[in-house]
Motif scaffolding. Structure first.
Motif, mmCIF file in Angstrom:
data_model
loop_
_atom_site.group_PDB
_atom_site.id
_atom_site.type_symbol
_atom_site.label_atom_id
_atom_site.label_comp_id
_atom_site.label_asym_id
_atom_site.label_seq_id
_atom_site.Cartn_x
_atom_site.Cartn_y
_atom_site.Cartn_z
ATOM 1 N N THR A 87 17.474 -29.671 19.526
ATOM 2 C CA THR A 87 16.648 -30.031 18.354
ATOM 3 C C THR A 87 17.183 -31.289 17.677
ATOM 4 O O THR A 87 16.412 -32.199 17.309
ATOM 5 C CB THR A 87 16.624 -28.858 17.372
ATOM 6 O OG1 THR A 87 16.155 -27.688 18.045
ATOM 7 C CG2 THR A 87 15.710 -29.164 16.199
ATOM 8 N N LEU A 88 18.500 -31.379 17.482
ATOM 9 C CA LEU A 88 19.085 -32.571 16.860
ATOM 10 C C LEU A 88 18.872 -33.799 17.742
ATOM 11 O O LEU A 88 18.659 -34.919 17.225
ATOM 12 C CB LEU A 88 20.585 -32.338 16.625
ATOM 13 C CG LEU A 88 20.930 -31.279 15.560
ATOM 14 C CD1 LEU A 88 22.448 -31.112 15.464
ATOM 15 C CD2 LEU A 88 20.358 -31.677 14.203
ATOM 16 N N LEU B 279 12.878 -28.722 12.713
ATOM 17 C CA LEU B 279 13.849 -27.726 12.235
ATOM 18 C C LEU B 279 13.159 -26.435 11.811
ATOM 19 O O LEU B 279 13.669 -25.339 12.071
ATOM 20 C CB LEU B 279 14.641 -28.315 11.059
ATOM 21 C CG LEU B 279 15.579 -29.474 11.400
ATOM 22 C CD1 LEU B 279 16.205 -30.035 10.136
ATOM 23 C CD2 LEU B 279 16.667 -29.012 12.367
ATOM 24 N N SER C 106 10.625 -34.565 11.879
ATOM 25 C CA SER C 106 11.950 -33.993 12.110
ATOM 26 C C SER C 106 12.139 -32.707 11.333
ATOM 27 O O SER C 106 12.702 -31.718 11.841
ATOM 28 C CB SER C 106 13.025 -35.010 11.715
ATOM 29 O OG SER C 106 12.881 -36.198 12.465
#
Length: 593
Positions: free
Chosen positions: A143-144, A179, A175
Protein backbone atom coordinates in the motif's frame (compact mmCIF):
# COMPACT_ATOMS: atom_id res chain seq x y z
CA UNK A 1 6.62 9.47 24.57
CA UNK A 2 5.97 6.15 26.30
CA UNK A 3 2.40 6.04 25.06
CA UNK A 4 3.56 6.64 21.49
CA UNK A 5 6.15 3.86 21.84
CA UNK A 6 3.51 1.52 23.21
CA UNK A 7 1.19 2.43 20.36
CA UNK A 8 3.87 1.73 17.76
CA UNK A 9 4.75 -1.56 19.49
CA UNK A 10 1.09 -2.62 19.56
CA UNK A 11 0.65 -1.75 15.88
CA UNK A 12 3.84 -3.64 14.96
CA UNK A 13 2.74 -6.70 16.93
CA UNK A 14 -0.72 -6.52 15.37
CA UNK A 15 0.70 -6.35 11.86
CA UNK A 16 3.01 -9.30 12.43
CA UNK A 17 0.30 -11.64 13.71
CA UNK A 18 -0.08 -14.80 11.69
CA UNK A 19 -3.84 -14.43 11.38
CA UNK A 20 -3.98 -15.24 7.70
CA UNK A 21 -5.98 -17.58 5.56
CA UNK A 22 -5.20 -21.27 5.50
CA UNK A 23 -3.02 -22.63 2.71
CA UNK A 24 -5.95 -24.22 0.91
CA UNK A 25 -7.96 -20.98 0.97
CA UNK A 26 -4.85 -18.97 0.06
CA UNK A 27 -4.20 -21.17 -2.96
CA UNK A 28 -7.80 -20.96 -4.15
CA UNK A 29 -7.98 -17.15 -3.80
CA UNK A 30 -4.48 -16.79 -5.21
CA UNK A 31 -5.47 -18.68 -8.36
CA UNK A 32 -8.55 -16.49 -8.71
CA UNK A 33 -6.52 -13.29 -8.37
CA UNK A 34 -3.78 -14.51 -10.75
CA UNK A 35 -6.44 -15.31 -13.33
CA UNK A 36 -7.99 -11.88 -12.74
CA UNK A 37 -4.57 -10.24 -13.30
CA UNK A 38 -4.04 -12.02 -16.61
CA UNK A 39 -7.54 -11.12 -17.84
CA UNK A 40 -7.15 -7.44 -16.83
CA UNK A 41 -3.71 -7.14 -18.44
CA UNK A 42 -4.89 -8.73 -21.69
CA UNK A 43 -8.05 -6.64 -21.71
CA UNK A 44 -6.07 -3.41 -21.09
CA UNK A 45 -3.71 -4.18 -23.97
CA UNK A 46 -6.57 -4.87 -26.34
CA UNK A 47 -8.51 -1.77 -25.24
CA UNK A 48 -5.54 0.50 -25.90
CA UNK A 49 -5.37 -0.58 -29.56
CA UNK A 50 -9.16 -0.61 -29.95
CA UNK A 51 -9.43 2.92 -28.53
CA UNK A 52 -6.65 4.17 -30.81
CA UNK A 53 -8.42 2.86 -33.94
CA UNK A 54 -11.82 4.11 -32.77
CA UNK A 55 -10.47 7.67 -32.49
CA UNK A 56 -9.25 7.45 -36.13
CA UNK A 57 -5.83 8.33 -34.88
CA UNK A 58 -2.95 7.43 -37.13
CA UNK A 59 -0.55 7.25 -34.17
CA UNK A 60 -0.27 4.10 -32.07
CA UNK A 61 -0.04 4.15 -28.25
CA UNK A 62 3.21 5.35 -26.77
CA UNK A 63 6.17 3.04 -26.68
CA UNK A 64 6.18 3.03 -22.85
CA UNK A 65 2.50 2.11 -22.72
CA UNK A 66 2.91 -0.70 -25.27
CA UNK A 67 5.97 -2.06 -23.53
CA UNK A 68 4.41 -1.92 -20.05
CA UNK A 69 1.21 -3.64 -21.15
CA UNK A 70 2.97 -6.31 -23.21
CA UNK A 71 5.36 -7.03 -20.37
CA UNK A 72 2.38 -7.11 -17.96
CA UNK A 73 0.51 -9.69 -20.06
CA UNK A 74 3.57 -11.92 -20.33
CA UNK A 75 4.41 -11.76 -16.64
CA UNK A 76 0.76 -12.30 -15.66
CA UNK A 77 0.68 -15.50 -17.70
CA UNK A 78 3.99 -16.68 -16.18
CA UNK A 79 2.85 -15.91 -12.63
CA UNK A 80 -0.46 -17.72 -13.20
CA UNK A 81 1.29 -20.84 -14.46
CA UNK A 82 3.93 -20.70 -11.73
CA UNK A 83 1.33 -20.31 -8.97
CA UNK A 84 -0.68 -23.20 -10.41
CA UNK A 85 2.31 -25.56 -10.59
CA UNK A 86 4.41 -24.57 -7.53
CA UNK A 87 2.71 -25.02 -4.13
CA UNK A 88 5.56 -23.62 -2.05
CA UNK A 89 6.22 -20.00 -1.04
CA UNK A 90 2.75 -18.97 -2.21
CA UNK A 91 2.72 -15.72 -0.23
CA UNK A 92 6.05 -14.67 -1.76
CA UNK A 93 4.68 -15.32 -5.23
CA UNK A 94 1.60 -13.27 -4.42
CA UNK A 95 3.68 -10.46 -2.90
CA UNK A 96 5.84 -10.28 -6.03
CA UNK A 97 2.77 -10.21 -8.28
CA UNK A 98 1.06 -7.48 -6.24
CA UNK A 99 4.21 -5.35 -6.27
CA UNK A 100 4.34 -5.85 -10.06
CA UNK A 101 0.70 -4.71 -10.28
CA UNK A 102 1.54 -1.48 -8.45
CA UNK A 103 4.54 -0.77 -10.69
CA UNK A 104 2.66 -1.43 -13.96
CA UNK A 105 -0.34 0.62 -12.86
CA UNK A 106 1.97 3.49 -11.87
CA UNK A 107 3.54 3.41 -15.35
CA UNK A 108 0.10 3.46 -16.94
CA UNK A 109 -0.92 6.31 -14.64
CA UNK A 110 2.23 8.20 -15.68
CA UNK A 111 1.39 7.79 -19.36
CA UNK A 112 -2.17 9.01 -18.66
CA UNK A 113 -0.76 12.17 -17.07
CA UNK A 114 -3.61 12.74 -14.63
CA UNK A 115 -5.59 10.68 -12.13
CA UNK A 116 -7.76 8.15 -13.92
CA UNK A 117 -10.88 6.60 -12.36
CA UNK A 118 -10.29 3.22 -14.03
CA UNK A 119 -6.70 3.00 -12.84
CA UNK A 120 -7.77 4.16 -9.40
CA UNK A 121 -10.25 1.30 -9.17
CA UNK A 122 -7.52 -1.15 -10.20
CA UNK A 123 -5.30 0.27 -7.45
CA UNK A 124 -8.12 -0.30 -4.98
CA UNK A 125 -8.37 -3.97 -6.05
CA UNK A 126 -4.61 -4.46 -5.61
CA UNK A 127 -4.62 -2.87 -2.15
CA UNK A 128 -7.67 -4.87 -1.05
CA UNK A 129 -6.16 -8.13 -2.38
CA UNK A 130 -2.84 -7.48 -0.60
CA UNK A 131 -4.59 -7.16 2.76
CA UNK A 132 -6.67 -10.26 2.03
CA UNK A 133 -3.82 -12.53 0.90
CA UNK A 134 -0.67 -11.30 2.66
CA UNK A 135 0.49 -10.63 6.16
CA UNK A 136 -0.38 -7.20 7.57
CA UNK A 137 3.19 -5.91 7.28
CA UNK A 138 3.54 -7.10 3.67
CA UNK A 139 0.20 -5.59 2.70
CA UNK A 140 1.18 -2.30 4.32
CA UNK A 141 4.40 -2.22 2.28
CA UNK A 142 2.42 -2.80 -0.94
CA UNK A 143 0.00 0.00 0.00
CA UNK A 144 2.80 2.46 0.87
CA UNK A 145 4.52 1.59 -2.40
CA UNK A 146 1.33 2.43 -4.29
CA UNK A 147 0.94 5.73 -2.38
CA UNK A 148 4.57 6.71 -3.04
CA UNK A 149 4.30 6.01 -6.76
CA UNK A 150 1.02 7.92 -7.08
CA UNK A 151 2.18 10.96 -5.10
CA UNK A 152 5.60 11.07 -6.81
CA UNK A 153 4.09 10.80 -10.28
CA UNK A 154 1.51 13.50 -9.61
CA UNK A 155 4.07 15.73 -7.90
CA UNK A 156 6.42 15.40 -10.87
CA UNK A 157 3.52 16.07 -13.26
CA UNK A 158 2.46 19.12 -11.24
CA UNK A 159 5.97 20.63 -11.45
CA UNK A 160 6.10 20.06 -15.18
CA UNK A 161 2.71 21.80 -15.58
CA UNK A 162 3.42 24.85 -13.43
CA UNK A 163 2.31 23.42 -10.12
CA UNK A 164 -1.28 22.44 -10.79
CA UNK A 165 -2.21 21.75 -7.18
CA UNK A 166 -5.62 20.34 -8.13
CA UNK A 167 -4.03 17.16 -9.54
CA UNK A 168 -1.75 16.94 -6.50
CA UNK A 169 -4.79 17.16 -4.21
CA UNK A 170 -6.46 14.40 -6.19
CA UNK A 171 -3.36 12.24 -5.70
CA UNK A 172 -3.40 12.83 -1.94
CA UNK A 173 -7.12 11.97 -1.80
CA UNK A 174 -6.40 8.81 -3.79
CA UNK A 175 -3.66 7.85 -1.33
CA UNK A 176 -5.99 8.35 1.60
CA UNK A 177 -8.51 6.14 -0.16
CA UNK A 178 -5.87 3.45 -0.50
CA UNK A 179 -5.31 3.45 3.24
CA UNK A 180 -9.04 3.38 3.97
CA UNK A 181 -9.66 0.50 1.57
CA UNK A 182 -6.65 -1.36 2.92
CA UNK A 183 -7.82 -0.93 6.50
CA UNK A 184 -11.33 -2.10 5.72
CA UNK A 185 -10.07 -5.06 3.67
CA UNK A 186 -7.65 -6.05 6.40
CA UNK A 187 -10.36 -5.86 9.06
CA UNK A 188 -12.65 -7.96 6.88
CA UNK A 189 -9.92 -10.52 6.23
CA UNK A 190 -9.25 -10.87 9.96
CA UNK A 191 -12.91 -11.53 10.59
CA UNK A 192 -12.93 -14.14 7.84
CA UNK A 193 -9.80 -15.75 9.28
CA UNK A 194 -11.36 -15.94 12.74
CA UNK A 195 -14.55 -17.40 11.33
CA UNK A 196 -12.51 -19.95 9.41
CA UNK A 197 -10.63 -20.93 12.58
CA UNK A 198 -13.88 -21.31 14.49
CA UNK A 199 -15.34 -23.38 11.65
CA UNK A 200 -12.21 -25.55 11.48
CA UNK A 201 -12.26 -26.06 15.25
CA UNK A 202 -15.95 -26.97 15.14
CA UNK A 203 -15.30 -29.36 12.26
CA UNK A 204 -12.53 -31.07 14.23
CA UNK A 205 -14.78 -31.37 17.26
CA UNK A 206 -17.58 -32.81 15.14
CA UNK A 207 -15.13 -35.26 13.57
CA UNK A 208 -13.82 -36.24 16.99
CA UNK A 209 -17.34 -36.83 18.28
CA UNK A 210 -18.12 -38.79 15.13
CA UNK A 211 -15.11 -41.04 15.71
CA UNK A 212 -16.11 -41.51 19.37
CA UNK A 213 -19.68 -42.36 18.38
CA UNK A 214 -18.47 -44.83 15.77
CA UNK A 215 -16.19 -46.48 18.34
CA UNK A 216 -18.99 -46.66 20.92
CA UNK A 217 -21.37 -48.20 18.39
CA UNK A 218 -18.70 -50.65 17.25
CA UNK A 219 -17.97 -51.83 20.80
CA UNK A 220 -21.63 -52.18 21.81
CA UNK A 221 -22.77 -55.62 22.89
CA UNK A 222 -26.16 -55.09 21.23
CA UNK A 223 -26.43 -55.10 17.46
CA UNK A 224 -27.20 -51.72 15.85
CA UNK A 225 -28.62 -51.35 12.32
CA UNK A 226 -29.86 -48.13 10.68
CA UNK A 227 -32.18 -48.39 7.65
CA UNK A 228 -32.82 -45.33 5.49
CA UNK A 229 -35.10 -45.62 2.45
CA UNK A 230 -34.89 -49.42 2.52
CA UNK A 231 -31.10 -49.23 2.45
CA UNK A 232 -28.82 -50.17 5.34
CA UNK A 233 -26.53 -47.24 6.16
CA UNK A 234 -25.03 -48.56 9.41
CA UNK A 235 -24.37 -51.99 10.90
CA UNK A 236 -21.95 -52.57 13.77
CA UNK A 237 -19.85 -55.65 14.48
CA UNK A 238 -22.32 -57.02 17.05
CA UNK A 239 -25.06 -57.06 14.38
CA UNK A 240 -22.82 -59.21 12.16
CA UNK A 241 -22.12 -61.59 15.04
CA UNK A 242 -25.69 -61.94 16.30
CA UNK A 243 -27.02 -62.57 12.78
CA UNK A 244 -24.08 -64.81 11.86
CA UNK A 245 -23.08 -62.63 8.90
CA UNK A 246 -19.37 -62.56 8.15
CA UNK A 247 -17.74 -59.16 8.64
CA UNK A 248 -15.31 -58.91 5.70
CA UNK A 249 -13.50 -55.52 5.63
CA UNK A 250 -12.03 -56.20 2.16
CA UNK A 251 -15.30 -56.99 0.38
CA UNK A 252 -16.06 -54.84 -2.68
CA UNK A 253 -19.14 -53.97 -4.66
CA UNK A 254 -19.75 -56.02 -7.81
CA UNK A 255 -20.06 -52.94 -10.03
CA UNK A 256 -17.06 -51.09 -8.55
CA UNK A 257 -13.90 -51.65 -10.57
CA UNK A 258 -11.57 -49.19 -8.86
CA UNK A 259 -11.72 -46.84 -5.92
CA UNK A 260 -10.93 -43.18 -6.06
CA UNK A 261 -8.14 -42.26 -3.68
CA UNK A 262 -10.13 -39.52 -2.00
CA UNK A 263 -13.32 -41.56 -1.55
CA UNK A 264 -11.86 -45.04 -1.10
CA UNK A 265 -12.80 -45.26 2.58
CA UNK A 266 -16.43 -44.35 1.91
CA UNK A 267 -16.56 -46.74 -1.03
CA UNK A 268 -15.24 -49.63 1.08
CA UNK A 269 -17.76 -48.80 3.79
CA UNK A 270 -20.60 -48.76 1.24
CA UNK A 271 -19.35 -52.07 -0.15
CA UNK A 272 -19.45 -53.70 3.29
CA UNK A 273 -22.97 -52.38 3.90
CA UNK A 274 -24.06 -53.61 0.48
CA UNK A 275 -22.70 -57.09 1.25
CA UNK A 276 -24.37 -57.03 4.70
CA UNK A 277 -27.74 -56.15 3.18
CA UNK A 278 -27.40 -58.91 0.58
CA UNK A 279 -26.61 -61.48 3.27
CA UNK A 280 -29.45 -60.17 5.47
CA UNK A 281 -31.94 -60.54 2.63
CA UNK A 282 -30.66 -64.05 2.00
CA UNK A 283 -30.43 -65.44 5.53
CA UNK A 284 -32.93 -63.28 7.45
CA UNK A 285 -35.50 -62.21 4.88
CA UNK A 286 -38.30 -62.50 7.44
CA UNK A 287 -36.56 -60.09 9.82
CA UNK A 288 -35.80 -57.55 7.08
CA UNK A 289 -39.37 -57.62 5.77
CA UNK A 290 -40.74 -57.20 9.28
CA UNK A 291 -38.57 -54.13 9.79
CA UNK A 292 -39.62 -52.58 6.48
CA UNK A 293 -43.28 -53.28 7.18
CA UNK A 294 -43.30 -51.09 10.28
CA UNK A 295 -44.99 -47.79 9.41
CA UNK A 296 -42.94 -44.59 9.51
CA UNK A 297 -42.90 -42.93 12.91
CA UNK A 298 -43.97 -46.08 14.78
CA UNK A 299 -41.90 -48.17 17.16
CA UNK A 300 -42.13 -51.91 17.65
CA UNK A 301 -40.51 -54.59 19.79
CA UNK A 302 -40.70 -58.30 19.05
CA UNK A 303 -38.77 -61.53 19.54
CA UNK A 304 -37.05 -63.01 16.50
CA UNK A 305 -36.42 -66.75 16.31
CA UNK A 306 -33.19 -67.42 14.48
CA UNK A 307 -33.73 -69.71 11.49
CA UNK A 308 -32.06 -73.07 11.14
CA UNK A 309 -28.69 -72.98 9.49
CA UNK A 310 -27.38 -69.89 11.31
CA UNK A 311 -26.07 -69.93 14.86
CA UNK A 312 -29.37 -71.18 16.30
CA UNK A 313 -27.46 -73.83 18.26
CA UNK A 314 -25.68 -71.01 20.07
CA UNK A 315 -28.49 -68.43 20.24
CA UNK A 316 -32.17 -69.22 20.49
CA UNK A 317 -33.82 -65.85 20.12
CA UNK A 318 -33.09 -62.17 19.63
CA UNK A 319 -35.10 -59.24 20.87
CA UNK A 320 -35.56 -56.72 18.05
CA UNK A 321 -36.48 -53.14 18.89
CA UNK A 322 -37.39 -50.75 16.04
CA UNK A 323 -37.08 -47.04 16.86
CA UNK A 324 -38.19 -44.39 14.32
CA UNK A 325 -35.71 -41.66 13.40
CA UNK A 326 -35.98 -38.51 11.30
CA UNK A 327 -36.64 -38.61 7.54
CA UNK A 328 -38.44 -41.98 7.78
CA UNK A 329 -35.25 -43.81 8.77
CA UNK A 330 -35.30 -46.59 11.38
CA UNK A 331 -32.97 -47.75 14.13
CA UNK A 332 -32.86 -51.49 14.86
CA UNK A 333 -31.41 -52.73 18.14
CA UNK A 334 -30.69 -56.47 18.36
CA UNK A 335 -30.32 -57.87 21.86
CA UNK A 336 -29.05 -61.31 22.80
CA UNK A 337 -31.55 -62.78 25.26
CA UNK A 338 -28.81 -64.86 26.89
CA UNK A 339 -27.76 -61.88 29.01
CA UNK A 340 -31.34 -61.34 30.16
CA UNK A 341 -31.66 -65.02 31.01
CA UNK A 342 -28.41 -64.83 32.94
CA UNK A 343 -29.69 -61.83 34.92
CA UNK A 344 -32.93 -63.66 35.69
CA UNK A 345 -30.93 -66.67 36.79
CA UNK A 346 -28.85 -64.51 39.11
CA UNK A 347 -31.99 -63.09 40.73
CA UNK A 348 -33.43 -66.58 41.13
CA UNK A 349 -30.22 -67.85 42.70
CA UNK A 350 -30.06 -64.88 45.04
CA UNK A 351 -33.59 -65.41 46.33
CA UNK A 352 -33.11 -69.17 46.54
CA UNK A 353 -29.78 -68.76 48.28
CA UNK A 354 -31.21 -66.65 51.11
CA UNK A 355 -33.77 -69.34 51.89
CA UNK A 356 -31.52 -72.38 51.47
CA UNK A 357 -28.65 -70.89 53.47
CA UNK A 358 -30.79 -70.48 56.59
CA UNK A 359 -32.36 -73.94 56.18
CA UNK A 360 -28.98 -75.60 55.57
CA UNK A 361 -27.47 -74.12 58.71
CA UNK A 362 -30.43 -75.27 60.78
CA UNK A 363 -30.23 -78.82 59.38
CA UNK A 364 -26.48 -79.07 59.86
CA UNK A 365 -26.63 -78.82 63.65
CA UNK A 366 -28.90 -81.87 64.29
CA UNK A 367 -27.21 -83.69 61.41
CA UNK A 368 -23.83 -83.30 63.08
CA UNK A 369 -25.28 -84.71 66.30
CA UNK A 370 -26.77 -87.71 64.47
CA UNK A 371 -23.48 -88.37 62.66
CA UNK A 372 -21.50 -88.16 65.88
CA UNK A 373 -23.93 -90.44 67.70
CA UNK A 374 -23.76 -93.06 64.93
CA UNK A 375 -19.97 -92.99 65.06
CA UNK A 376 -19.99 -93.43 68.84
CA UNK A 377 -22.40 -96.35 68.57
CA UNK A 378 -20.21 -98.02 65.95
CA UNK A 379 -17.16 -97.58 68.18
CA UNK A 380 -19.07 -99.00 71.13
CA UNK A 381 -20.06 -102.08 69.15
CA UNK A 382 -16.50 -102.57 67.94
CA UNK A 383 -15.08 -102.28 71.48
CA UNK A 384 -17.64 -104.65 72.94
CA UNK A 385 -16.81 -107.26 70.29
CA UNK A 386 -13.12 -106.94 71.09
CA UNK A 387 -13.57 -107.21 74.86
CA UNK A 388 -16.08 -110.06 74.88
CA UNK A 389 -14.63 -113.41 73.80
CA UNK A 390 -17.36 -115.56 75.35
CA UNK A 391 -20.39 -114.02 73.57
CA UNK A 392 -22.98 -116.37 72.14
CA UNK A 393 -23.59 -116.72 68.42
CA UNK A 394 -26.94 -114.87 68.72
CA UNK A 395 -25.35 -111.94 70.49
CA UNK A 396 -22.73 -111.73 67.79
CA UNK A 397 -25.40 -111.62 65.12
CA UNK A 398 -27.27 -108.85 66.92
CA UNK A 399 -24.11 -106.79 67.32
CA UNK A 400 -23.24 -107.24 63.66
CA UNK A 401 -26.73 -106.18 62.59
CA UNK A 402 -26.60 -103.11 64.83
CA UNK A 403 -23.21 -102.16 63.39
CA UNK A 404 -24.61 -102.28 59.85
CA UNK A 405 -27.53 -100.10 60.88
CA UNK A 406 -25.19 -97.58 62.47
CA UNK A 407 -23.01 -97.63 59.35
CA UNK A 408 -26.09 -96.94 57.20
CA UNK A 409 -27.03 -94.01 59.41
CA UNK A 410 -23.52 -92.60 59.18
CA UNK A 411 -23.30 -92.95 55.37
CA UNK A 412 -26.67 -91.28 54.90
CA UNK A 413 -25.65 -88.39 57.14
CA UNK A 414 -22.56 -87.89 54.95
CA UNK A 415 -24.77 -87.87 51.86
CA UNK A 416 -27.07 -85.29 53.40
CA UNK A 417 -24.01 -83.25 54.38
CA UNK A 418 -22.82 -83.25 50.74
CA UNK A 419 -26.24 -81.96 49.69
CA UNK A 420 -26.00 -79.20 52.28
CA UNK A 421 -22.52 -78.25 51.08
CA UNK A 422 -23.79 -77.99 47.50
CA UNK A 423 -26.70 -75.88 48.65
CA UNK A 424 -24.36 -73.58 50.56
CA UNK A 425 -22.20 -73.25 47.45
CA UNK A 426 -25.32 -72.22 45.60
CA UNK A 427 -26.26 -69.66 48.24
CA UNK A 428 -22.71 -68.25 48.40
CA UNK A 429 -22.53 -67.73 44.66
CA UNK A 430 -21.35 -64.20 43.90
CA UNK A 431 -21.22 -62.09 40.77
CA UNK A 432 -18.90 -63.62 38.21
CA UNK A 433 -15.43 -62.05 38.13
CA UNK A 434 -14.81 -62.52 34.42
CA UNK A 435 -11.29 -62.63 33.04
CA UNK A 436 -9.86 -63.26 29.60
CA UNK A 437 -8.84 -66.91 29.35
CA UNK A 438 -6.70 -68.26 26.49
CA UNK A 439 -7.87 -71.86 26.40
CA UNK A 440 -4.76 -73.25 24.72
CA UNK A 441 -2.72 -72.08 27.71
CA UNK A 442 -5.27 -72.54 30.49
CA UNK A 443 -6.73 -75.99 29.72
CA UNK A 444 -3.50 -78.05 29.91
CA UNK A 445 -2.64 -76.49 33.27
CA UNK A 446 -6.16 -77.15 34.56
CA UNK A 447 -6.07 -80.82 33.51
CA UNK A 448 -2.60 -81.23 35.00
CA UNK A 449 -3.80 -79.88 38.35
CA UNK A 450 -7.08 -81.78 38.68
CA UNK A 451 -6.99 -84.87 36.45
CA UNK A 452 -3.43 -86.09 36.42
CA UNK A 453 -3.51 -89.87 36.14
CA UNK A 454 -6.92 -89.96 34.44
CA UNK A 455 -7.54 -90.53 30.75
CA UNK A 456 -8.71 -87.10 29.69
CA UNK A 457 -7.85 -86.24 26.07
CA UNK A 458 -7.73 -82.62 24.91
CA UNK A 459 -8.22 -81.77 21.22
CA UNK A 460 -7.80 -78.14 20.17
CA UNK A 461 -9.04 -77.14 16.72
CA UNK A 462 -8.59 -73.40 17.28
CA UNK A 463 -6.88 -70.93 19.58
CA UNK A 464 -9.74 -68.95 21.13
CA UNK A 465 -10.05 -66.57 24.06
CA UNK A 466 -13.15 -66.43 26.26
CA UNK A 467 -14.28 -64.24 29.15
CA UNK A 468 -15.14 -66.37 32.20
CA UNK A 469 -14.72 -66.52 35.94
CA UNK A 470 -11.77 -68.91 36.31
CA UNK A 471 -13.03 -70.46 39.58
CA UNK A 472 -16.51 -71.03 38.16
CA UNK A 473 -15.11 -72.48 34.93
CA UNK A 474 -13.04 -74.90 36.99
CA UNK A 475 -16.15 -75.99 38.92
CA UNK A 476 -18.11 -76.52 35.69
CA UNK A 477 -15.39 -78.57 33.99
CA UNK A 478 -14.61 -80.60 37.12
CA UNK A 479 -18.25 -81.57 37.46
CA UNK A 480 -18.68 -82.44 33.76
CA UNK A 481 -15.42 -84.44 33.52
CA UNK A 482 -16.11 -86.33 36.76
CA UNK A 483 -19.59 -87.20 35.50
CA UNK A 484 -18.10 -88.41 32.22
CA UNK A 485 -15.51 -90.59 33.94
CA UNK A 486 -18.07 -92.05 36.34
CA UNK A 487 -20.80 -92.83 33.80
CA UNK A 488 -18.40 -94.15 31.15
CA UNK A 489 -16.98 -96.56 33.75
CA UNK A 490 -20.45 -98.07 34.12
CA UNK A 491 -20.51 -99.00 30.41
CA UNK A 492 -16.82 -99.83 29.75
CA UNK A 493 -13.98 -101.10 31.89
CA UNK A 494 -11.69 -98.37 30.54
CA UNK A 495 -13.21 -94.98 31.34
CA UNK A 496 -12.01 -91.94 29.46
CA UNK A 497 -13.26 -88.42 28.56
CA UNK A 498 -12.54 -86.35 25.45
CA UNK A 499 -12.54 -82.53 25.35
CA UNK A 500 -12.91 -80.86 21.96
CA UNK A 501 -12.55 -77.09 21.57
CA UNK A 502 -13.49 -75.31 18.33
CA UNK A 503 -15.31 -72.21 17.09
CA UNK A 504 -18.78 -71.88 15.56
CA UNK A 505 -19.55 -68.46 14.11
CA UNK A 506 -18.62 -66.04 16.90
CA UNK A 507 -18.72 -68.50 19.81
CA UNK A 508 -16.31 -70.95 21.37
CA UNK A 509 -17.58 -74.53 21.70
CA UNK A 510 -16.23 -76.85 24.43
CA UNK A 511 -17.57 -80.40 24.06
CA UNK A 512 -17.16 -82.86 26.97
CA UNK A 513 -17.53 -86.36 25.46
CA UNK A 514 -17.67 -89.77 27.12
CA UNK A 515 -18.59 -93.30 26.02
CA UNK A 516 -21.40 -93.80 28.53
CA UNK A 517 -24.97 -94.77 27.73
CA UNK A 518 -26.13 -91.14 27.65
CA UNK A 519 -29.28 -89.55 29.04
CA UNK A 520 -32.63 -91.21 28.51
CA UNK A 521 -35.20 -89.29 26.48
CA UNK A 522 -37.66 -89.20 29.37
CA UNK A 523 -34.98 -87.62 31.60
CA UNK A 524 -34.04 -84.79 29.20
CA UNK A 525 -36.70 -82.28 30.41
CA UNK A 526 -35.46 -82.68 34.02
CA UNK A 527 -31.73 -82.88 33.31
CA UNK A 528 -30.73 -79.44 34.71
CA UNK A 529 -33.37 -79.28 37.44
CA UNK A 530 -32.09 -79.06 41.03
CA UNK A 531 -31.93 -82.35 42.98
CA UNK A 532 -32.55 -84.44 39.87
CA UNK A 533 -30.06 -87.29 39.55
CA UNK A 534 -29.86 -90.84 38.18
CA UNK A 535 -26.92 -91.72 40.42
CA UNK A 536 -27.74 -93.02 43.87
CA UNK A 537 -24.61 -91.36 45.27
CA UNK A 538 -25.28 -88.00 43.56
CA UNK A 539 -26.93 -84.92 45.00
CA UNK A 540 -28.60 -83.66 41.83
CA UNK A 541 -27.08 -80.19 42.12
CA UNK A 542 -23.93 -80.59 40.02
CA UNK A 543 -25.46 -79.88 36.59
CA UNK A 544 -27.77 -77.26 38.05
CA UNK A 545 -24.84 -75.38 39.56
CA UNK A 546 -22.79 -75.78 36.36
CA UNK A 547 -25.58 -74.30 34.25
CA UNK A 548 -26.00 -71.45 36.73
CA UNK A 549 -22.28 -70.67 36.56
CA UNK A 550 -22.39 -70.64 32.75
CA UNK A 551 -25.39 -68.33 32.59
CA UNK A 552 -23.71 -65.97 35.06
CA UNK A 553 -20.85 -65.65 32.52
CA UNK A 554 -23.16 -65.13 29.48
CA UNK A 555 -22.48 -68.71 28.39
CA UNK A 556 -24.69 -71.76 27.87
CA UNK A 557 -24.51 -75.39 28.94
CA UNK A 558 -26.44 -77.86 26.76
CA UNK A 559 -26.85 -81.59 26.36
CA UNK A 560 -26.58 -82.64 22.69
CA UNK A 561 -28.61 -85.82 22.18
CA UNK A 562 -27.81 -85.94 18.43
CA UNK A 563 -24.11 -86.56 19.10
CA UNK A 564 -22.84 -90.12 18.64
CA UNK A 565 -21.29 -89.95 22.13
CA UNK A 566 -22.58 -88.52 25.37
CA UNK A 567 -21.96 -84.83 24.78
CA UNK A 568 -22.31 -81.86 27.13
CA UNK A 569 -21.58 -78.63 25.27
CA UNK A 570 -20.39 -75.37 26.83
CA UNK A 571 -20.88 -72.36 24.54
CA UNK A 572 -19.18 -69.03 25.37
CA UNK A 573 -18.80 -65.87 23.27
CA UNK A 574 -15.36 -65.47 21.73
CA UNK A 575 -13.28 -62.52 22.87
CA UNK A 576 -11.84 -60.67 19.88
CA UNK A 577 -8.34 -59.36 20.43
CA UNK A 578 -5.56 -57.89 18.30
CA UNK A 579 -4.19 -61.39 17.89
CA UNK A 580 -6.21 -63.12 15.22
CA UNK A 581 -7.52 -66.57 15.92
CA UNK A 582 -5.26 -69.23 14.51
CA UNK A 583 -7.32 -71.94 12.85
CA UNK A 584 -5.08 -74.87 13.50
CA UNK A 585 -6.80 -78.08 12.53
CA UNK A 586 -5.20 -80.62 14.82
CA UNK A 587 -7.04 -83.92 15.17
CA UNK A 588 -4.25 -85.46 17.18
CA UNK A 589 -4.37 -85.36 20.93
CA UNK A 590 -2.64 -82.36 22.49
CA UNK A 591 -2.10 -84.21 25.76
CA UNK A 592 -3.12 -87.17 27.87
CA UNK A 593 -3.56 -86.63 31.61
Amino acid sequence: MKSATRLVSAITHYLHRDDTLSLSQLRRLGLIYSSYRFIVSLFSLLMVYITAHADNSLSLPSFLQQTALSFYVLLSLILLGLFYVVNQQMRRQLAFGLALDVIILSLLLYTAGAPDLQLTMLYMVVVAASFMLLHGSQALVITLLAIIFVIYQQFFYAIANSMNLANLGDALLMSASFLAVGGLSWSLSQRLVQLEKVAAKSAKEVERLHVINQEVITQMVNGVIVIDKQQIVLANLAAHQLLSIAHNPSVSLPHVSSFDTKNSQNNHRNARLFNFQQQLNKQHAQLFKACLSVAAGQSRTFTYDLPAGTNASVLDKLRVQIIPLKDDSKLLILEDLRREQASAQQLKLASLGQLTASIAHEIRNPLAAISQASQLLMEEVTESEADSHVMTHTANSDATGNHELYQMIFSQTKRVNRIIEDVLKLSRQQTANQQSIVLTEWMPIFLENYFQGHDVFLRLKTNPTISFDTHQLEQVLINLINNGLRYSSYAHPHAYVEIEIYCADNDVIIDILDSGTGVRLEDLPHLFNPFFTTDQAGTGLGLYLSQAFCEANQARLLYIPEHEKTCFRLIAPVVHSDKHTNNVENNASKGVF
